[in-house]
Design a protein around this motif. Structure first.
Motif, PDB file in Angstrom:
ATOM      1  N   HIS A  10     -22.756 -28.970  -4.724  1.00 29.25           N
ATOM      2  CA  HIS A  10     -23.409 -27.744  -4.238  1.00 29.25           C
ATOM      3  C   HIS A  10     -23.131 -26.542  -5.129  1.00 29.25           C
ATOM      4  CE1 HIS A  10     -25.335 -24.810  -1.758  1.00 29.25           C
ATOM      5  NE2 HIS A  10     -24.254 -24.047  -1.873  1.00 29.25           N
ATOM      6  N   ALA A  14     -25.941 -24.710  -7.320  1.00 30.22           N
ATOM      7  CA  ALA A  14     -26.335 -23.339  -6.987  1.00 30.22           C
ATOM      8  C   ALA A  14     -26.074 -22.408  -8.163  1.00 30.22           C
ATOM      9  CB  ALA A  14     -25.583 -22.859  -5.745  1.00 30.22           C
ATOM     10  N   HIS A  18     -28.783 -20.097 -10.141  1.00 23.02           N
ATOM     11  CA  HIS A  18     -28.698 -18.656  -9.936  1.00 23.02           C
ATOM     12  C   HIS A  18     -28.237 -17.867 -11.159  1.00 23.02           C
ATOM     13  CE1 HIS A  18     -29.070 -19.905  -5.772  1.00 23.02           C
ATOM     14  NE2 HIS A  18     -29.180 -18.646  -5.398  1.00 23.02           N
ATOM     15  N   ASP A  74     -18.880 -18.736  -7.866  1.00 23.15           N
ATOM     16  CA  ASP A  74     -20.270 -18.340  -8.022  1.00 23.15           C
ATOM     17  C   ASP A  74     -20.412 -17.273  -9.091  1.00 23.15           C
ATOM     18  OD1 ASP A  74     -19.319 -16.029  -6.832  1.00 23.15           O
ATOM     19  OD2 ASP A  74     -20.367 -16.337  -4.925  1.00 23.15           O
ATOM     20  N   SER A 296     -40.453 -23.544   3.409  1.00 21.70           N
ATOM     21  CA  SER A 296     -39.008 -23.676   3.243  1.00 21.70           C
ATOM     22  C   SER A 296     -38.296 -22.361   3.520  1.00 21.70           C
ATOM     23  CB  SER A 296     -38.694 -24.157   1.820  1.00 21.70           C
ATOM     24  OG  SER A 296     -37.303 -24.170   1.581  1.00 21.70           O
ATOM     25  N   ASN A 300     -35.777 -21.746   6.659  1.00 21.63           N
ATOM     26  CA  ASN A 300     -34.385 -21.380   6.425  1.00 21.63           C
ATOM     27  C   ASN A 300     -34.041 -20.059   7.098  1.00 21.63           C
ATOM     28  OD1 ASN A 300     -33.818 -23.654   4.994  1.00 21.63           O
ATOM     29  ND2 ASN A 300     -33.260 -22.623   3.097  1.00 21.63           N
ATOM     30  N   ASN A 310     -25.951 -17.748   4.258  1.00 18.77           N
ATOM     31  CA  ASN A 310     -26.579 -18.328   3.072  1.00 18.77           C
ATOM     32  C   ASN A 310     -27.963 -18.895   3.372  1.00 18.77           C
ATOM     33  OD1 ASN A 310     -24.493 -17.688   1.381  1.00 18.77           O
ATOM     34  ND2 ASN A 310     -23.501 -19.679   1.483  1.00 18.77           N
ATOM     35  N   ASN A 311     -28.187 -19.352   4.615  1.00 15.51           N
ATOM     36  CA  ASN A 311     -29.504 -19.896   4.950  1.00 15.51           C
ATOM     37  C   ASN A 311     -30.620 -18.918   4.594  1.00 15.51           C
ATOM     38  OD1 ASN A 311     -27.368 -20.667   6.950  1.00 15.51           O
ATOM     39  ND2 ASN A 311     -28.893 -22.203   7.525  1.00 15.51           N
ATOM     40  N   THR A 314     -29.016 -16.677  -0.082  1.00 15.22           N
ATOM     41  CA  THR A 314     -28.816 -17.444  -1.315  1.00 15.22           C
ATOM     42  C   THR A 314     -29.663 -18.704  -1.350  1.00 15.22           C
ATOM     43  OG1 THR A 314     -26.547 -16.633  -1.346  1.00 15.22           O
ATOM     44  CG2 THR A 314     -27.070 -18.469  -2.806  1.00 15.22           C
ATOM     45  N   ASP A 315     -29.743 -19.414  -0.222  1.00 14.60           N
ATOM     46  CA  ASP A 315     -30.427 -20.703  -0.229  1.00 14.60           C
ATOM     47  C   ASP A 315     -31.943 -20.580  -0.371  1.00 14.60           C
ATOM     48  OD1 ASP A 315     -28.023 -21.958  -0.030  1.00 14.60           O
ATOM     49  OD2 ASP A 315     -28.192 -22.489   2.090  1.00 14.60           O
ATOM     50  N   THR A 318     -33.895 -19.575  -4.757  1.00 14.51           N
ATOM     51  CA  THR A 318     -34.521 -20.432  -5.769  1.00 14.51           C
ATOM     52  C   THR A 318     -35.956 -20.752  -5.401  1.00 14.51           C
ATOM     53  OG1 THR A 318     -33.543 -22.362  -4.665  1.00 14.51           O
ATOM     54  CG2 THR A 318     -32.372 -21.471  -6.565  1.00 14.51           C
ATOM     55  N   ARG A 319     -36.235 -20.873  -4.099  1.00 15.55           N
ATOM     56  CA  ARG A 319     -37.618 -21.113  -3.666  1.00 15.55           C
ATOM     57  C   ARG A 319     -38.500 -19.917  -4.029  1.00 15.55           C
ATOM     58  NH1 ARG A 319     -35.690 -24.874  -3.745  1.00 15.55           N
ATOM     59  NH2 ARG A 319     -37.241 -24.951  -5.402  1.00 15.55           N
TER      60      ARG A 319
END
Length: 484
Positions: A10, A14, A18, A74, A296, A300, A310-311, A314-315, A318-319
């Motif tokens: 992970h 990530a 990022h 990170d 997505s 999220n 993070n949902n 950060t998560d 990228t989308r």
């Protein structure tokens, strides 16, 4: 050092997604933060100068690549680690994170990255809109068959169809400009979410980084994700509309109404005569991917708590970055395709007549002579069931009128007008209705839509000017502190 399971599967992934997006903006935001801290007397001048020199070195860093090694988790801590090394001090002596959290820094930097991406998206969208308008103006007199439900419906023109798409683009351009205005608010200074007792100046931070103001509430500044959903859904909406045009263009190419732009084709592996316009297929697929990204992001965000998580941050980034990049490329491809589009063999008048597309105009012609619409519609319906419009005669027209119960005999002028409308699809070019396919009407539409696109262009240019002034002001503020 070896990576544990969480790091390998992970944190590393990530970081790789990022780092390229976030490292530079984090450094820039840190420069503004240190300037603000120094101006507020929260760090001594000499320590601020040291930190700013180190940040300047990171900003121009062409040294070690950004590789996840597990020593920090990170990009946030990577900046801190590299800054300490650049300053020649341990991380324990850094003040760059005073009155700041990873939460508000991430929220601010995400907005900075999306701001730059969306500006590029709008550039491409505007260029595509201008191209569509140019083609609409040029081909406002090229008559084609318009379809509804995949069946021939009424005569229209290439210009009318493309002006319609340009109007959709103009609406999307306004929506992107509005989104940029809504999103260009700084969350910096919110810290974890509740702010700080230290006398910081968030408005100064916003000014130095080109934000037009502050998010009003520090909890919303960190927990809020509506702007992320808007980015994803607006991209999906814009590409869905463009994909619909792409599918229509596939038909036009198949029917040889327009040329196949050579630079947007691939050859066949076995059939030497074929030039496949697969870019149009790719556009449809790209729209599907944008819809997937939007789903997505929405899923999220909806799965997250009303707090920093993070949902919802950060998560989903990228989308969003992939979606913005895809949207920019989509409009580059579609705009380039339209720029090379020219009429080839548009349908002949006889073909349009044979399709039945002129029958509505024929019915309208009767109504202009006082025949009720439903009766006129029934007359033309009876005629078309008896043969194609080019077989209609005055006698058949009068017989059909009698059969459907038109009370008054049709005069010669009414009959002549009906037959002319039925066999002359080019009459649509003279239609006066302002939003219709008449040549003059389409060119007037082009002028109106061009005005909307120009207005968005002015708005975008204004934002870019503000960002450039902020960059200059931050550079000057840093130089002033470093030179002390």
């Amino acid at each position: 050092m070896s990576l544990n399971t969480y790091q390998q599967h992970h944190l590393r992934v990530a970081f790789e997604h990022h780092a390229g997006h976030l490292f530079g903006p984090m450094v820039r935001a840190s420069q503004a933060h240190v300037v603000m801290l120094a101006e507020r007397g929260l760090v001594p001048a000499d320590r601020a100068a040291l930190l700013l020199r180190g940040l300047g070195e990171l900003r121009g860093d062409g040294g070690e690549p950004l590789v996840f090694d597990g020593s920090v988790e990170d990009v946030y801590f990577t900046v801190e680690k590299r800054l300490a090394a650049a300053c020649g001090i341990p991380t324990s002596q850094l003040d760059v994170q005073m009155a700041r959290s990873r939460n508000d820094l991430d929220a601010g930097v995400f907005r900075m990255v999306l701001r730059e991406q969306l500006l590029r998206v709008v550039d491409r969208l505007l260029a595509t809109g201008v191209t569509a308008l140019d083609r609409a103006d040029r081909y406002a007199d090229v008559v084609i068959t318009g379809y509804t439900h995949r069946r021939p419906a009424q005569p229209t023109t290439i210009g009318h169809a493309l002006a319609g798409y340009a109007e959709a683009l103009a609406g999307q351009a306004v929506a992107y400009a509005d989104l940029l205005d809504q999103m260009n608010r700084s969350p910096l200074g919110s810290c974890a979410f509740a702010g700080t007792d230290l006398p910081i100046d968030p408005a100064r931070l916003a000014e130095l980084l080109g934000f037009d103001g502050l998010v009003t509430n520090s909890y919303e500044a960190v927990a809020g994700a509506d702007h992320l959903v808007r980015v994803a859904t607006l991209n999906a909406q814009a590409l869905a509309t463009g994909a619909r045009l792409a599918r229509t263009l596939m038909d036009w190419l198949t029917w040889r109404w327009v040329n196949t732009p050579e630079g947007f084709t691939q050859g066949s592996s076995i059939m030497p005569q074929k030039r496949n316009p697969v870019v149009l297929e790719h556009l449809v697929s790209m729209a599907g991917a944008a819809a997937g990204d939007a789903a997505s992001v929405l899923n999220n965000v909806g799965a997250a708590w009303w707090e920093d998580s993070n949902n919802a941050t950060t998560d989903v980034q990228t989308r969003l970055w992939d979606s913005d990049d895809r949207t920019e490329r989509f409009f580059a491809l579609l705009g380039g395709f339209l720029a090379e589009l020219t009429p080839l063999e548009p349908p002949a008048p006889a073909e349009i007549v044979a399709s039945g597309a002129t029958t509505t105009a024929a019915a309208d012609a009767l109504t202009r002579h006082g025949v009720p619409f439903r009766a006129a519609h029934s007359v033309v319906g009876r005629l078309i069931r008896g043969g194609a419009p080019d077989t209609w005669t005055p006698e058949r027209v009068r017989a059909a009128a009698t059969d459907v119960g038109v009370p008054e005999p049709l005069g010669d002028t009414a009959v002549d007008d009906l037959i002319a409308a039925a066999v002359r699809p080019g009459l649509v070019l003279d239609r006066a209705q302002a939003d219709g396919p008449g040549t003059a009407a389409v060119r007037a539409q082009v002028a109106v839509v061009r005005g909307v696109l120009d207005g968005v262009s002015v708005r975008v240019a204004g934002l870019r000017e503000r960002l450039a002034r902020a960059d200059e002001a931050l550079d000057a503020a840093v130089a002033g502190r470093v030179g002390r």
